[in-house]
Design a protein around this motif. Structure first.
Motif, PDB file in Angstrom:
ATOM      1  N   THR A  61     -27.694  33.186  15.181  1.00  0.00           N
ATOM      2  CA  THR A  61     -26.831  33.467  14.036  1.00  0.00           C
ATOM      3  C   THR A  61     -26.243  32.167  13.494  1.00  0.00           C
ATOM      4  O   THR A  61     -26.058  31.193  14.222  1.00  0.00           O
ATOM      5  CB  THR A  61     -25.677  34.417  14.419  1.00  0.00           C
ATOM      6  N   ASP A  62     -25.976  32.200  12.199  1.00  0.00           N
ATOM      7  CA  ASP A  62     -25.287  31.087  11.539  1.00  0.00           C
ATOM      8  C   ASP A  62     -24.587  31.691  10.329  1.00  0.00           C
ATOM      9  O   ASP A  62     -25.224  31.968   9.305  1.00  0.00           O
ATOM     10  CB  ASP A  62     -26.281  30.013  11.105  1.00  0.00           C
ATOM     11  N   GLY A  63     -23.277  31.936  10.457  1.00  0.00           N
ATOM     12  CA  GLY A  63     -22.566  32.632   9.402  1.00  0.00           C
ATOM     13  C   GLY A  63     -23.068  34.055   9.285  1.00  0.00           C
ATOM     14  O   GLY A  63     -23.116  34.798  10.263  1.00  0.00           O
ATOM     15  N   ASP A  64     -23.493  34.436   8.088  1.00  0.00           N
ATOM     16  CA  ASP A  64     -24.015  35.781   7.859  1.00  0.00           C
ATOM     17  C   ASP A  64     -25.508  35.892   8.144  1.00  0.00           C
ATOM     18  O   ASP A  64     -26.083  36.984   8.079  1.00  0.00           O
ATOM     19  CB  ASP A  64     -23.753  36.209   6.405  1.00  0.00           C
ATOM     20  N   THR A  65     -26.149  34.775   8.450  1.00  0.00           N
ATOM     21  CA  THR A  65     -27.597  34.788   8.680  1.00  0.00           C
ATOM     22  C   THR A  65     -27.905  35.118  10.136  1.00  0.00           C
ATOM     23  O   THR A  65     -27.299  34.559  11.058  1.00  0.00           O
ATOM     24  CB  THR A  65     -28.219  33.424   8.334  1.00  0.00           C
ATOM     25  N   THR A 114     -31.471  24.722   7.524  1.00  0.00           N
ATOM     26  CA  THR A 114     -30.531  25.631   8.177  1.00  0.00           C
ATOM     27  C   THR A 114     -31.248  26.908   8.599  1.00  0.00           C
ATOM     28  O   THR A 114     -32.412  27.159   8.216  1.00  0.00           O
ATOM     29  CB  THR A 114     -29.386  26.005   7.230  1.00  0.00           C
ATOM     30  N   GLU A 132     -22.635  27.446  19.767  1.00  0.00           N
ATOM     31  CA  GLU A 132     -23.469  26.810  18.761  1.00  0.00           C
ATOM     32  C   GLU A 132     -24.194  25.631  19.406  1.00  0.00           C
ATOM     33  O   GLU A 132     -23.566  24.748  20.000  1.00  0.00           O
ATOM     34  CB  GLU A 132     -22.648  26.328  17.572  1.00  0.00           C
TER      35      GLU A 132
END
Length: 790
Positions: free
Chosen positions: A726-730, A688, A752
């Motif tokens: 970005t992926d969620g908070d990342t 991820t 996405e």
């Protein structure tokens, strides 16, 4: 009686007060700024605009932002200045954020921007420094008091003592004698003088009675002259200086040169003179150039034979466009010190110019026009295609060019492009473009331009000409569509081909050309091979494709046609078998010792970002390859190549991390062409974006490519553009110096997608950034082709 006594007393007091006012000295009233200037707070008005107007407007935007260098990523600004010669540029990759202007408190005197010092180059992320105003307050004209027969002159050492503590301004004037070390601003007479006991800055110089400023004096002193000043002294923000200087007298310096040492010659002859030759030449001043703060630093000199650039900041302040002058100077070829090594790789000698110049004669007229009889007609394309080893810098060409203004993040770029609207380059500026604002009237127009290459910017991967416009004339240019066929062949047809191949490029060729700018559409291009056993054109899925079908030679004729008019050109093509080379795999090359020269075979993958080059890929791995701009010509994703280069490691001194693995100083030994799909066998899957963000910078992950899901995020402000995954908070920052480098990702903004993401750390940061190789959707794979020429 008491009332009468009181009235008499009041009358006597009034008379006494009036008498006291009338008794004030002239010196106490002729310099009103002495009671107000030291109390105001600075307003940070930039001096890069060169404006002579006084303004306290707090709504301005800063226009003089340091450049972002090629090696800095993530929109990180870097200082890039050079006050000694005209080679510091404002590039289109300069996306430095501009800090908001601090508000100033109201004051008695309207503050004005200070011209006397070069504005400090700061990273925009730091607080903006308090700067002196760019224009001294002009004193009221006064009658100079009768000077005594003998005057008391103080030394500069004594003057520095009298300046006192910060904020002090003397009420008394002093006589000071000194020799001018330099003129820091010729508009206002800001200078530095010395007398052997010390040096002191002079903040503005006026005539003896204060009525005429330095710029308007008919006879005035210059560098090396001895001056006698009558002045106030002050300490402004810690700087001890002379204020409101009245020029009482001056003595011209004697030139410490022998004119007999200089050889008289035309400018054409001076251009061919050896480096270091002493030259006596003359002509018309055609165009002044400016350093940071709009301070003159050089000029173009033109006679009936040629043109040449004269770099001399002192002399540039003494001449005006239209002056007819004679100078004594030294011939040189100039390159910015940090670019010398890179320039040599491309054969670039530097700017052909004169320096260390002395003014022998000046007719002081400004209505002389420079000779255009010798100026050759050319095109922007022909100039850009001129080999860098050819001595064309500071000569003038006459071209038809599209003038465009492009606003950056706190700077301006002005471009001169050929009639295709793309081929061209930008003006060279040290003033963030403010020295070329006169070009605004031509924005978007095709004009007659007298254009010169001042210099070329050299980097490890490229060397690019940069322009100075000498004159621009809007003559209402209209393209003759009878020339559309010729235009299509020259600009879109013939340039598609290399003169030699060692494999089948399977290259799609252009068959139709349209130009909204020039007013025509659908000019046809046709192709004919003299030997189809060597070169053949076939129709495939509605496209015309060139194939190399065998070894040998063939003439390819490119024919353009439009409205019954035809034009053709021929290119000779040789197809030869590629030489055999022993080679190793990408993994073996990556594991070689740093500094080892390796020969490696692989498939050309997607582009690097903010570096010139690409990723070389095979079944064993991936490695970054940096390549000169010229060597990128003809390369494309999917070609199979063998290259030779140095196994390198990018790591900044004193930083604890691994850095970045790459192959540098590469040469293409063999190109087998083809449109091969690069291998993804070594790519990392099942991870991820959070896994990517945790990569340890002390380990070498710069050869890793992750295939993962993420959302493309563009953050755009008036000052910068940031691109992230970005992926969620990342969040993972993409490595670049400008958001434009990832403009191909904008179609996916907010979505996405699956990306092929390489880890990179070219600048030894405390975390890895990302480089997107491709985006994979239901419609297929779209690759990063940033560095590939089409």
């Amino acid at each position: 009686m008491k009332k009468l006594s009181a009235l008499l007393l009041a009358l006597l007091m009034t008379v006494s007060l009036l008498a006291g006012c009338a008794g004030k000295s002239a010196d106490a009233t002729d310099s009103p700024e002495s009671t107000t200037d030291s109390s105001y707070e600075e307003t940070n008005i930039p001096d890069a605009t060169g404006s002579t107007e006084s303004t306290a407007d707090s709504s301005y935007e800063e226009t003089n932002i340091p450049d972002v260098t090629e090696d800095e990523g993530e929109d990180t600004p870097a200082v890039s200045t050079d006050s000694t010669n005209p080679q510091t540029e404002t590039e289109e990759t300069n996306n430095s954020p501009v800090k908001p202007k601090p508000q100033s408190r109201p004051t008695q005197t309207k503050p004005q921007s200070r011209p006397t010092q070069t504005k400090p180059q700061l990273r925009p992320t730091q607080p903006k420094p308090q700067l002196r105003p760019t224009q001294p307050t002009t004193p009221k004209p006064t009658v100079t008091p009768n000077k005594p027969e003998t005057i008391s002159v103080i030394s500069i050492q004594k003057a520095l003592e009298l300046c006192g503590e910060d904020g002090n301004v003397t009420t008394e004037r002093y006589y000071i004698r000194g020799t001018i070390e330099t003129i820091t601003n010729a508009q206002y007479g800001a200078m530095v003088i010395t007398d052997g006991t010390g040096s002191i800055s002079v903040y503005g110089t006026y005539s003896e009675d204060g009525s005429v400023g330095y710029a308007d004096m008919k006879d005035k002193p210059y560098k090396g002259d001895e001056v006698l000043l009558y002045c106030i002294l002050q300490n402004f923000n810690g700087q001890k200086e002379i204020k409101n200087a009245r020029l009482i007298s001056f003595k011209k310096a004697e030139l410490d040169i022998n004119e007999a040492d200089y050889t008289a010659m035309t400018i054409a002859e001076a251009r061919e003179a050896a480096k270091g030759a002493l030259v006596k030449t003359g002509g018309i001043v055609a165009r002044i150039t400016y350093a940071n703060g709009m301070k003159p630093n050089g000029f173009y000199l033109v006679d009936d034979t040629q043109s040449i650039y004269v770099y001399d900041s002192d002399l540039a302040q003494r001449v005006k466009a239209g002056n007819k002058i004679t100078i004594l100077a030294s011939k040189t070829y100039w390159i910015l010190d940090k670019e010398i090594e890179d320039a040599q790789k491309f054969g670039y000698q530097g700017c052909c110019q004169l320096e260390n110049a002395y003014l022998k004669d000046n007719d002081e007229k400004t209505d002389n026009t420079f000779s255009k009889s010798w100026i050759p007609e050319s095109t922007v394309k022909e100039i850009m295609d001129t080999p860098l080893s050819t001595n064309i810098t500071s000569t003038i060409f006459k071209v038809n060019a599209l003038v465009t203004r492009e606003d950056g993040k706190g700077f301006l770029n002005y471009y001169f492009k050929d009639l295709d609207g793309t081929t061209g380059s930008y003006t060279y500026t040290q003033c963030s473009g403010s020295d070329f604002e006169w070009l605004d009237q031509f924005d978007g127009k095709i004009c007659t331009v007298y254009l010169s290459v001042l210099n070329a910017k050299a980097t490890n991967s490229s060397c690019v000409y940069r322009f100075v416009p000498i004159d621009v004339v809007d003559e209402g240019y209209t393209f003759d569509t009878d020339n559309a066929a010729e235009f299509a062949v020259k600009y879109y047809g013939i340039g598609q081909f290399d003169t030699s191949y060692s494999g089948d490029p399977a290259m799609e060729v252009t068959t139709s050309v349209s130009s909204e700018l020039l007013g025509f559409s659908d000019a046809k291009l046709s192709y004919f091979s003299s030997n189809e056993n060597v070169v053949k054109f076939t129709s495939e899925n509605g496209k015309l494709v060139m194939h190399c079908t065998g070894y040998g030679e063939a003439s390819v004729k490119v024919v353009g046609s439009y409205n019954g008019k035809e034009y053709s050109q021929t290119v000779e093509i040789t197809v030869a078998q590629a030489a055999a080379h022993d080679s190793i795999t990408v993994e073996q090359a990556a594991n070689a010792q740093v500094g080892e020269i390796v020969t490696v075979k692989g498939i050309i993958g997607p582009s690097l970002v903010n570096k010139q080059g690409f990723y070389l890929i095979d079944d064993t791995g991936v490695i970054a390859v940096t390549l000169d701009d010229e060597k990128m010509e003809g390369l494309a994703i999917g070609q199979e190549i063998i290259l030779q280069g140095k196994r390198d490691r990018f790591l900044k001194d004193g930083v604890e991390c691994y850095g970045h693995t790459a192959l540098t100083n590469c040469d293409i030994l063999a190109n087998y062409y083809g449109k091969n799909a690069y291998s993804d066998k070594a790519f990392i899957t099942g991870k991820t974006l959070a896994d990517f963000a945790k990569l340890n910078v002390n380990e070498d992950h710069s050869r890793d490519v992750y295939v993962l899901k993420a959302t493309i995020a563009f953050e755009e402000t008036p000052y910068y553009t940031s691109v992230k995954l970005t992926d969620g908070d990342t969040q993972v920052q993409l490595y670049c110096s400008s958001g434009k480098q990832y403009s191909w990702l904008k179609q996916y903004a907010g979505k996405e997608v699956t990306v092929e993401l390489a880890a990179c750390n070219w600048n030894s940061k405390p975390q890895y950034a990302g480089c997107v190789l491709s985006v994979i959707t239901e419609d297929g794979k779209v690759c990063n082709e940033l560095n590939f020429k089409h």
